[in-house]
Every structure is written in C-alpha cells, then in structure tokens.
Design a protein around this motif. Structure first.
Motif, PDB file in Angstrom:
ATOM      1  N   ARG A 123       0.804  -1.217   0.000  1.00 47.68           N
ATOM      2  CA  ARG A 123       0.000   0.000   0.000  1.00 47.68           C
ATOM      3  C   ARG A 123       0.842   1.275   0.000  1.00 47.68           C
ATOM      4  O   ARG A 123       0.485   2.259  -0.651  1.00 47.68           O
ATOM      5  CB  ARG A 123      -0.961  -0.013   1.190  1.00 47.68           C
ATOM      6  CG  ARG A 123      -1.985   1.138   1.182  1.00 47.68           C
ATOM      7  CD  ARG A 123      -2.728   1.282  -0.148  1.00 47.68           C
ATOM      8  NE  ARG A 123      -3.398   0.084  -0.578  1.00 47.68           N
ATOM      9  CZ  ARG A 123      -4.669  -0.204  -0.302  1.00 47.68           C
ATOM     10  NH1 ARG A 123      -5.387   0.613   0.431  1.00 47.68           N
ATOM     11  NH2 ARG A 123      -5.203  -1.312  -0.776  1.00 47.68           N
ATOM     12  N   ALA A 124       1.950   1.285   0.709  1.00 45.11           N
ATOM     13  CA  ALA A 124       2.769   2.507   0.747  1.00 45.11           C
ATOM     14  C   ALA A 124       3.276   2.854  -0.653  1.00 45.11           C
ATOM     15  O   ALA A 124       3.275   4.025  -1.055  1.00 45.11           O
ATOM     16  CB  ALA A 124       3.944   2.329   1.703  1.00 45.11           C
ATOM     17  N   SER A 125       3.679   1.838  -1.408  1.00 44.97           N
ATOM     18  CA  SER A 125       4.173   2.068  -2.768  1.00 44.97           C
ATOM     19  C   SER A 125       3.054   2.534  -3.679  1.00 44.97           C
ATOM     20  O   SER A 125       3.225   3.473  -4.470  1.00 44.97           O
ATOM     21  CB  SER A 125       4.798   0.769  -3.310  1.00 44.97           C
ATOM     22  OG  SER A 125       5.185   0.919  -4.656  1.00 44.97           O
ATOM     23  N   VAL A 126       1.884   1.906  -3.586  1.00 43.10           N
ATOM     24  CA  VAL A 126       0.734   2.307  -4.399  1.00 43.10           C
ATOM     25  C   VAL A 126       0.324   3.740  -4.089  1.00 43.10           C
ATOM     26  O   VAL A 126       0.051   4.535  -4.994  1.00 43.10           O
ATOM     27  CB  VAL A 126      -0.451   1.343  -4.174  1.00 43.10           C
ATOM     28  CG1 VAL A 126      -1.740   1.916  -4.768  1.00 43.10           C
ATOM     29  CG2 VAL A 126      -0.162  -0.012  -4.811  1.00 43.10           C
ATOM     30  N   LYS A 127       0.296   4.072  -2.824  1.00 50.14           N
ATOM     31  CA  LYS A 127      -0.102   5.428  -2.439  1.00 50.14           C
ATOM     32  C   LYS A 127       0.861   6.453  -3.018  1.00 50.14           C
ATOM     33  O   LYS A 127       0.434   7.482  -3.558  1.00 50.14           O
ATOM     34  CB  LYS A 127      -0.157   5.548  -0.915  1.00 50.14           C
ATOM     35  CG  LYS A 127      -0.608   6.924  -0.432  1.00 50.14           C
ATOM     36  CD  LYS A 127      -0.791   6.948   1.077  1.00 50.14           C
ATOM     37  CE  LYS A 127      -1.318   8.303   1.539  1.00 50.14           C
ATOM     38  NZ  LYS A 127      -1.569   8.328   3.008  1.00 50.14           N
ATOM     39  N   ARG A 128       2.137   6.188  -2.918  1.00 53.94           N
ATOM     40  CA  ARG A 128       3.144   7.118  -3.451  1.00 53.94           C
ATOM     41  C   ARG A 128       2.944   7.326  -4.950  1.00 53.94           C
ATOM     42  O   ARG A 128       2.986   8.458  -5.446  1.00 53.94           O
ATOM     43  CB  ARG A 128       4.538   6.574  -3.164  1.00 53.94           C
ATOM     44  CG  ARG A 128       5.668   7.503  -3.607  1.00 53.94           C
ATOM     45  CD  ARG A 128       7.015   6.997  -3.148  1.00 53.94           C
ATOM     46  NE  ARG A 128       7.339   5.693  -3.726  1.00 53.94           N
ATOM     47  CZ  ARG A 128       7.342   4.552  -3.050  1.00 53.94           C
ATOM     48  NH1 ARG A 128       7.015   4.531  -1.767  1.00 53.94           N
ATOM     49  NH2 ARG A 128       7.664   3.421  -3.643  1.00 53.94           N
ATOM     50  N   ARG A 129       2.686   6.239  -5.674  1.00 60.24           N
ATOM     51  CA  ARG A 129       2.540   6.356  -7.125  1.00 60.24           C
ATOM     52  C   ARG A 129       1.214   7.019  -7.520  1.00 60.24           C
ATOM     53  O   ARG A 129       1.155   7.768  -8.493  1.00 60.24           O
ATOM     54  CB  ARG A 129       2.670   4.971  -7.766  1.00 60.24           C
ATOM     55  CG  ARG A 129       4.117   4.501  -7.821  1.00 60.24           C
ATOM     56  CD  ARG A 129       4.239   3.139  -8.440  1.00 60.24           C
ATOM     57  NE  ARG A 129       4.182   2.082  -7.445  1.00 60.24           N
ATOM     58  CZ  ARG A 129       3.934   0.813  -7.710  1.00 60.24           C
ATOM     59  NH1 ARG A 129       3.662   0.449  -8.940  1.00 60.24           N
ATOM     60  NH2 ARG A 129       3.927  -0.091  -6.767  1.00 60.24           N
ATOM     61  N   LEU A 130       0.155   6.777  -6.749  1.00 60.69           N
ATOM     62  CA  LEU A 130      -1.121   7.416  -7.061  1.00 60.69           C
ATOM     63  C   LEU A 130      -1.086   8.913  -6.759  1.00 60.69           C
ATOM     64  O   LEU A 130      -1.690   9.713  -7.489  1.00 60.69           O
ATOM     65  CB  LEU A 130      -2.255   6.745  -6.286  1.00 60.69           C
ATOM     66  CG  LEU A 130      -2.695   5.378  -6.815  1.00 60.69           C
ATOM     67  CD1 LEU A 130      -3.769   4.781  -5.915  1.00 60.69           C
ATOM     68  CD2 LEU A 130      -3.223   5.490  -8.253  1.00 60.69           C
ATOM     69  N   LEU A 131      -0.401   9.296  -5.720  1.00 63.95           N
ATOM     70  CA  LEU A 131      -0.274  10.724  -5.426  1.00 63.95           C
ATOM     71  C   LEU A 131       0.543  11.425  -6.514  1.00 63.95           C
ATOM     72  O   LEU A 131       0.247  12.561  -6.899  1.00 63.95           O
ATOM     73  CB  LEU A 131       0.372  10.927  -4.061  1.00 63.95           C
ATOM     74  CG  LEU A 131      -0.497  10.531  -2.856  1.00 63.95           C
ATOM     75  CD1 LEU A 131       0.283  10.674  -1.557  1.00 63.95           C
ATOM     76  CD2 LEU A 131      -1.784  11.362  -2.805  1.00 63.95           C
ATOM     77  N   GLN A 132       1.544  10.721  -7.030  1.00 65.61           N
ATOM     78  CA  GLN A 132       2.317  11.265  -8.152  1.00 65.61           C
ATOM     79  C   GLN A 132       1.426  11.395  -9.388  1.00 65.61           C
ATOM     80  O   GLN A 132       1.466  12.407 -10.103  1.00 65.61           O
ATOM     81  CB  GLN A 132       3.509  10.364  -8.451  1.00 65.61           C
ATOM     82  CG  GLN A 132       4.393  10.878  -9.586  1.00 65.61           C
ATOM     83  CD  GLN A 132       5.511   9.903  -9.920  1.00 65.61           C
ATOM     84  OE1 GLN A 132       5.420   8.703  -9.631  1.00 65.61           O
ATOM     85  NE2 GLN A 132       6.578  10.401 -10.540  1.00 65.61           N
ATOM     86  N   ARG A 148      -1.866  11.708  -9.452  1.00 65.20           N
ATOM     87  CA  ARG A 148      -2.842  12.783  -9.231  1.00 65.20           C
ATOM     88  C   ARG A 148      -2.237  14.136  -9.572  1.00 65.20           C
ATOM     89  O   ARG A 148      -2.854  14.952 -10.256  1.00 65.20           O
ATOM     90  CB  ARG A 148      -3.304  12.764  -7.770  1.00 65.20           C
ATOM     91  CG  ARG A 148      -4.301  13.886  -7.441  1.00 65.20           C
ATOM     92  CD  ARG A 148      -4.530  14.018  -5.953  1.00 65.20           C
ATOM     93  NE  ARG A 148      -3.330  14.388  -5.224  1.00 65.20           N
ATOM     94  CZ  ARG A 148      -2.799  15.611  -5.223  1.00 65.20           C
ATOM     95  NH1 ARG A 148      -3.355  16.584  -5.921  1.00 65.20           N
ATOM     96  NH2 ARG A 148      -1.698  15.863  -4.530  1.00 65.20           N
ATOM     97  N   GLN A 149      -1.011  14.357  -9.118  1.00 62.86           N
ATOM     98  CA  GLN A 149      -0.364  15.647  -9.359  1.00 62.86           C
ATOM     99  C   GLN A 149      -0.042  15.838 -10.840  1.00 62.86           C
ATOM    100  O   GLN A 149      -0.357  16.880 -11.430  1.00 62.86           O
ATOM    101  CB  GLN A 149       0.914  15.743  -8.536  1.00 62.86           C
ATOM    102  CG  GLN A 149       1.653  17.067  -8.703  1.00 62.86           C
ATOM    103  CD  GLN A 149       2.915  17.116  -7.859  1.00 62.86           C
ATOM    104  OE1 GLN A 149       3.493  16.092  -7.516  1.00 62.86           O
ATOM    105  NE2 GLN A 149       3.340  18.312  -7.501  1.00 62.86           N
ATOM    106  N   GLN A 150       0.571  14.835 -11.471  1.00 61.57           N
ATOM    107  CA  GLN A 150       1.034  14.996 -12.844  1.00 61.57           C
ATOM    108  C   GLN A 150      -0.102  14.948 -13.865  1.00 61.57           C
ATOM    109  O   GLN A 150       0.019  15.524 -14.953  1.00 61.57           O
ATOM    110  CB  GLN A 150       2.095  13.939 -13.153  1.00 61.57           C
ATOM    111  CG  GLN A 150       3.364  14.124 -12.324  1.00 61.57           C
ATOM    112  CD  GLN A 150       4.487  13.188 -12.722  1.00 61.57           C
ATOM    113  OE1 GLN A 150       4.354  12.392 -13.646  1.00 61.57           O
ATOM    114  NE2 GLN A 150       5.603  13.280 -12.017  1.00 61.57           N
ATOM    115  N   LEU A 151      -1.196  14.279 -13.521  1.00 60.69           N
ATOM    116  CA  LEU A 151      -2.339  14.225 -14.428  1.00 60.69           C
ATOM    117  C   LEU A 151      -3.319  15.374 -14.189  1.00 60.69           C
ATOM    118  O   LEU A 151      -4.304  15.516 -14.907  1.00 60.69           O
ATOM    119  CB  LEU A 151      -3.064  12.880 -14.302  1.00 60.69           C
ATOM    120  CG  LEU A 151      -2.244  11.654 -14.729  1.00 60.69           C
ATOM    121  CD1 LEU A 151      -3.038  10.371 -14.484  1.00 60.69           C
ATOM    122  CD2 LEU A 151      -1.812  11.746 -16.183  1.00 60.69           C
TER     123      LEU A 151
END
Length: 280
Positions: free
Chosen positions: A36-45, A47-50
């Motif tokens: 989950r920590a890895s998924v959260k980091r990538r989803l937050l990235q 969200r920002q970039q998209l």
C-alpha cells in the motif's frame, strides 16, 4: 458507532481503496493487494502529474473515461529496468543454470512482469550465445499493454546502450551487444530474430492461472511491490508452473524465506536469489 474518519492521510487512504476497487470492478486490473505505501506514493504522483485535485477526481475519470486506464497503469506498474541488470545474476544463469537446462530437448522460459522487455532480450541473447535459442520458447508477460508494445518493438534509446553493453560484458558475454541491434536516429532497434520464438501476452500474477510448464521462470523486482499474501500467491503460481527441478530467479531484494511455499524449493545460488524446485 465508530468515530468519523478525520485527517488528510486517512481520507486519502479511503480514496485510494475506493479507486483500486473501481479499477478492479471496471477493468479487472487488481492492485488491491499491492504494497500500500508504494501504491499510495505512485497514485499521489499520478494525481499531481495528471492534474487532478483529488484521488476521488481521478476515480471519477477512470470510471467514465477508458482512455484514462493506460495513463494510470503507467504509474501503477513500474517500468524501470535495463538489459543484463545485475550482471552477476546472468553470469550465474550462464555458468551454473544453463548447463542443467542444456540436457532438455526443448525449453520453456517465462519472463514474468517483463516490463519494457529489457530482461527478455537479455535472456534471448544469453540463450543464443549459449546455443539454446532454437530449442527455447520464451513467454514474456505483463499486465501493462503499453509496456508489452514496447517489448514487442524492441527499440530503446541509444543513450542507454553504453550501460547495457557494460552489463552484457560483465555477464560473461561471448559476443558484442552491437551484433544484436541496429542504431538509427538516436534509437537502438534489436534484431527481430530475437523475438521469433517469443510469445508476448497479458498475464496478471494477481488473478491469472498457470498456462504452461516452465523450465526457468525469471521474475525480478516484481514481488517487492506486492503485500505478503499476494507474494505467496505469485510464488505458488511459480511452483505450479515449474517442471520438477526447474529454476526460479528473483530480484536481489526478494526472497522465498517467509513464503509458505518455501519448502517446495531449495537454494541453488543463494547470493543471486536463484532457486530450484524440488522433485516432489
């Protein structure tokens, strides 16, 4: 009654769980049991970039716009690799595993989570150098269709070739890497002959089943993104897929040590995370 959830992190965790459920139910891609920590980091990235104000906004888009799926997959699936990554692993395959595989009249090799194909081409070149390519069928699988397209094309930026070449030489190369590609317009296009015995396919270690009996499975730097239960599922899949005394190669930070399937394998080359399936 439980107290209402408060705090930005807690709300984001709920949003992420709902988004992963939406992706699974809408498109049947299952990331719910990734670390989950890895998924959260990538989803937050993502969200920002998209350009989304919230994870919930991204969920609404993914539900109603199928074109968003491949864009999101590029964040949820990690496409970072290089040819002959960790050259000592490939040298160990060359010097200690292939002599055993050479005794079989035909071979099946599975590159699970093949990403953009760098590991596939590394193995195809290694098997050609050792005279085993014409008796081998390679299966290259990934859940990301865009990554599979890159793998099938076999074209990489020319500025990566120097590193690829150095890795290749350290792996015990019997030829020059330049024998296998054509350089043009800042790109290196690898020989189509390396792909003539390759089956590229969409396959998920989360939801899909065994599809063939393998003599070698190489799945490196994939399990580190799974939670413990999902790691066990994947290793169980490899156990079922491997022929007796077949080989499994994992990444340098991965291990069978805590898996409930560990007893089905013996350490073959411990320092390179290469295991052998027991006969029984």
């Amino acid at each position: 009654m439980d107290a209402p959830v408060t705090g930005r992190d807690a709300i984001e965790d709920i949003e992420i769980q709902l988004l992963l459920e939406a992706v699974y139910k809408r498109y049947h891609y299952d990331f719910r049991y990734y670390a989950r920590a890895s998924v959260k980091r990538r989803l937050l990235q993502a969200r920002q970039q998209l350009g989304f104000a919230s994870i919930s906004g991204m969920q609404e888009s993914i539900l109603h716009d199928p074109a968003m799926l491949p864009r999101l997959l590029n964040y949820l699936t990690v496409q970072v690799s290089e040819m002959f990554r960790d050259p000592s692993y490939f040298r160990a395959l060359r010097e200690q595993v292939l002599p055993h595989l050479r005794t079989y009249p035909s071979l099946k090799v599975w590159v699970a989570g093949c990403s953009n194909g760098e590991e596939l081409y590394s193995l195809a070149i290694l098997f050609r150098e050792e005279g085993l390519d014409q008796r081998t069928i390679f299966y290259a699988t990934d859940i990301n269709p865009e990554a599979l397209k890159v793998a099938q094309a076999g074209v990489y930026p020319l500025d990566q070739i120097r590193n690829f070449t150095q890795n290749h030489q350290k792996s015990g190369a019997r030829s020059s890497l330049s024998d296998y590609y054509r350089a043009d317009y800042g790109r290196a296009a690898f020989d189509a002959g390396l792909r003539e015995r390759v089956v590229f396919s969409d396959h998920s270690l989360v939801t899909d089943a065994v599809f063939a009996e393998m003599h070698l499975i190489s799945c490196r730097n994939v399990l580190i993104y799974f939670d413990r239960d999902l790691q066990d599922r994947a290793i169980g899949l490899f156990r079922e897929s491997l022929a007796r005394k077949g080989f499994l190669g994992l990444g340098s930070k991965e291990s069978l040590r805590f898996s409930r399937h560990a007893d089905a394998f013996t350490d073959f080359i411990r320092e390179e995370k290469i295991y052998r399936r027991n006969e029984t």
